[in-house]
Design a protein around this motif. Structure first.
Motif, PDB file in Angstrom:
ATOM      1  N   PRO A   1       0.182  57.403  61.836  1.00 16.75           N
ATOM      2  CA  PRO A   1      -1.216  57.853  61.855  1.00 16.75           C
ATOM      3  C   PRO A   1      -2.200  56.694  61.914  1.00 16.75           C
ATOM      4  N   MET A   2      -1.872  55.597  61.221  1.00 21.03           N
ATOM      5  CA  MET A   2      -2.808  54.459  61.217  1.00 21.03           C
ATOM      6  C   MET A   2      -2.817  53.758  62.577  1.00 21.03           C
ATOM      7  N   TYR A   3      -1.637  53.673  63.209  1.00 21.42           N
ATOM      8  CA  TYR A   3      -1.600  53.088  64.560  1.00 21.42           C
ATOM      9  C   TYR A   3      -2.417  53.946  65.528  1.00 21.42           C
ATOM     10  N   LEU A   4      -2.313  55.258  65.347  1.00 25.60           N
ATOM     11  CA  LEU A   4      -3.077  56.152  66.237  1.00 25.60           C
ATOM     12  C   LEU A   4      -4.576  55.937  66.049  1.00 25.60           C
ATOM     13  N   VAL A   5      -4.988  55.859  64.778  1.00 23.68           N
ATOM     14  CA  VAL A   5      -6.415  55.672  64.504  1.00 23.68           C
ATOM     15  C   VAL A   5      -6.894  54.342  65.090  1.00 23.68           C
ATOM     16  N   ALA A   6      -6.091  53.277  64.897  1.00 23.66           N
ATOM     17  CA  ALA A   6      -6.475  51.959  65.435  1.00 23.66           C
ATOM     18  C   ALA A   6      -6.574  52.024  66.959  1.00 23.66           C
ATOM     19  N   LEU A   7      -5.634  52.748  67.586  1.00 22.13           N
ATOM     20  CA  LEU A   7      -5.666  52.884  69.048  1.00 22.13           C
ATOM     21  C   LEU A   7      -6.927  53.639  69.493  1.00 22.13           C
ATOM     22  N   LEU A   8      -7.232  54.721  68.786  1.00 21.99           N
ATOM     23  CA  LEU A   8      -8.440  55.501  69.136  1.00 21.99           C
ATOM     24  C   LEU A   8      -9.699  54.648  68.962  1.00 21.99           C
ATOM     25  N   GLN A   9      -9.669  53.796  67.931  1.00 19.17           N
ATOM     26  CA  GLN A   9     -10.835  52.900  67.732  1.00 19.17           C
ATOM     27  C   GLN A   9     -10.979  51.939  68.911  1.00 19.17           C
ATOM     28  N   ASN A  10      -9.834  51.442  69.418  1.00 22.61           N
ATOM     29  CA  ASN A  10      -9.870  50.537  70.576  1.00 22.61           C
ATOM     30  C   ASN A  10     -10.377  51.248  71.827  1.00 22.61           C
ATOM     31  N   ILE A  11      -9.932  52.488  71.978  1.00 18.86           N
ATOM     32  CA  ILE A  11     -10.286  53.263  73.172  1.00 18.86           C
ATOM     33  C   ILE A  11     -11.774  53.617  73.177  1.00 18.86           C
ATOM     34  N   GLY A  12     -12.317  53.800  71.989  1.00 18.47           N
ATOM     35  CA  GLY A  12     -13.747  54.119  71.882  1.00 18.47           C
ATOM     36  C   GLY A  12     -14.066  55.540  72.304  1.00 18.47           C
ATOM     37  N   GLU A  13     -15.074  55.701  73.152  1.00 16.99           N
ATOM     38  CA  GLU A  13     -15.542  57.050  73.464  1.00 16.99           C
ATOM     39  C   GLU A  13     -14.910  57.651  74.715  1.00 16.99           C
TER      40      GLU A  13
END
Ligand SMILES: Nc1ncnc2c1ncn2[C@@H]1O[C@H](COP(=O)(O)OP(=O)(O)OP(=O)(O)O)[C@@H](O)[C@H]1O
Length: 515
Positions: free
Chosen positions: A320-332
């Motif tokens: 879950p934390m890797y997913l959140v970090a990835l989503l943060q990188n991807i942005g909007e």
């Protein structure tokens, strides 16, 4: 040997000599032979100025020299434009029809997909005076019937014989887009609904539709559209009551479909998928007439040309934390996160929403939800109000949402087919896109083997700095706590509802016995 296995040479001889449409060029609309000029405006309005290779190949086999002499079996990558590949020739073929009756049927496995395909037909068909209907159970059956069947105007004071009345019922649509269940409802119980005049049958997402019987819709449709003896005796229509004449369809004979002297089926079929089955017993169910196979490249499974695949290796508990970090990188950027089940979709979406300051709108889309909820979510996603959809495989096939730049496999798909369809929600229509797969170290080999089947040998690791993961630990612990509470609350609510309804059922039983 290994190479041969990956290529999986088809058993059926006609599949071994396909038309390879990767050799075709795009064709500007102005150069497209025989295109009805009335169709140019709606096509331009849809942003289409030239046809994609698969569309050119199908056009050649239907409107061009092929003249639909053979049924078409089309294996074309996701996002390559299969919908218009069949919609445009059908609309062009029917553009000269004189009498309105149901002549083309398109069957799709899900309601959302059928709605999407209907919109493509509805964008072009009215330009040549054709009407398109939808049978998916979106509205009540009564509403659907009134859309599909035209009733004669009755004059007040006159008593009508019900027999004559049903003869007068006519189709309001030339083209029908349907899901199998609702199609069977209309076949079985809608007065005036007939497939008698059907000329074109499209089975989209064929492999998915052939996997399940859906109330035997396919044998039923084939039985109802098989040429009857009457087609050998065209003069017989002279002896039929005049009420039938306006609805008569001229049957096509073998000579027209290229087989001199032999009667041939009037029904012309197109079957399509990005992962078309090569299984002879499955394809036999379609009763194809001298089929022609259209495909691209050497591999059975193709990924979009501009798709980049990445792997993200991490421990299960840190996912879950890797997913959140990835989503943060991807942005909007618009993204779809796929999980392996409806339950994990719900849990993951709930958890992500407890990561307070993500600054992105995340919603769930799964088969567990009501259709109205799903449609609302899809609309908001299309319009950009939601940036991330967490989805079960309900979203895997066919859905076309503009601007999806990333697909994330939160759970590694079990089959290459699933990978192809999931990844295919991005990199559509020649655009670029990325597909990330989160997996454990011991799953890396499996992913590699799977991607080899689609000729995608390059799947570099996507790295997330460990500092990004560490910074999420505190909020993750609190999000997990909240998730636990929510799940407990939901479970007890479900138990209560279950208990209440079982008491009601018992109560009803008692009432019944009193009566
Ligand atoms: N000739 C064209 N020019 C520009 N855009 C096109 C053209 N044909 C189709 N498109 C667009 O390409 C996108 C993908 O088309 P479509 O949904 O038909 O793909 P598909 O091959 O059916 O994919 P899938 O296998 O995922 O169902 C759509 O947004 C469609 O509007």
């Amino acid at each position: 040997m290994e190479e041969q296995k990956l290529r999986s040479v088809p058993v059926l001889p006609w599949m071994r000599s396909p038309v390879d449409f990767s050799l075709f060029e795009e064709c500007p609309l102005d150069l497209l032979p025989f295109l009805d000029s009335r169709l140019k405006v709606p096509l331009h309005n849809m942003g289409i100025s030239s046809l994609f290779p698969v569309q050119v190949a199908v056009w050649q086999e239907t409107i061009g020299p092929g003249d639909f002499e053979r049924d078409l079996c089309i294996n074309s990558p996701t996002g390559s434009g299969k919908t218009l590949a069949y919609a445009l020739p059908i609309v062009q073929k029917l553009s000269t029809r004189a009498v309105k009756c149901l002549r083309a049927l398109v069957v799709l496995p899900t309601r959302d997909l059928a709605i999407q395909v209907k919109e493509v037909f509805a964008a072009i068909a009215p330009a040549v005076g054709l009407s398109v209907g939808l049978a998916v159970g979106q509205s009540s059956i009564a509403d659907e019937i009134s859309e599909l069947i035209k009733r004669p105007k009755l004059e007040a004071g006159i008593c009508y014989d019900p027999e004559d009345f049903s003869l007068e019922l006519q189709s309001s649509v030339d083209i029908l887009v349907a899901t199998p269940g609702r199609l069977m409802d209309h076949i079985n119980s809608t007065k005036g609904f007939t497939l008698e005049h059907l000329c074109y049958l499209v089975v989209d997402e064929t492999d998915r539709l052939l996997r399940e019987a859906y109330q035997s819709w396919l044998p039923t449709v084939l039985r109802l559209t098989r040429s009857s003896d009457e087609s050998f005796y065209p003069c017989a229509s002279n002896y039929l009551p005049p009420a039938f004449n306006s609805l008569k369809t001229i049957r096509r004979f073998g000579v027209e479909r290229g087989f001199k002297g032999k009667p041939s089926p009037r029904l012309m079929k197109m079957v399509l998928s990005a992962t078309l089955t090569q299984d002879p017993s499955k394809l036999a169910q379609l009763d194809l007439h001298h089929p022609l196979f259209l495909t691209t490249g050497k591999r059975r499974y193709q990924l979009p040309e501009k798709l980049e695949s990445y792997k993200l290796v991490c421990e299960s508990k840190l996912k879950p934390m890797y997913l959140v970090a990835l989503l943060q990188n991807i942005g909007e950027e618009k993204s779809i996160v796929f999980t392996s089940s409806v339950e994990s979709t719900h849990r993951l979406c709930t958890l992500l929403n407890f990561f307070g300051d993500l600054q992105i709108k995340i919603k769930e889309y799964s088969g567990l939800q009501r259709q109205s909820v799903r449609s609302k979510t899809l609309k908001a996603f299309r319009e950009g109000e939601i940036q991330v959809l967490v989805s079960s495989d309900a979203m895997t096939r066919g859905m076309d949402v503009e601007g999806v730049r990333n697909v994330i496999n939160y759970d590694i798909p079990a089959y290459i087919k699933t990978y192809v369809h999931r990844a295919g929600r991005t990199a559509r229509a020649g655009q670029s896109g990325r597909c990330f797969t989160l997996l454990r170290e011991d799953e890396v080999r499996r992913l590699k083997k799977m991607l080899q089947k689609a000729d995608n040998k390059c799947c570099p690791a996507y790295s997330i700095p460990s500092s990004s993961i560490e910074s999420l630990h505190v909020i993750y612990t609190s999000a997990l706590e909240k998730l636990k509470e929510t799940v407990e609350l939901e479970t007890s609510r479900k138990r209560k509802i279950g208990f209440k309804s079982s008491r009601e059922r018992k109560g009803n039983k008692t009432n019944h016995s009193k009566e």
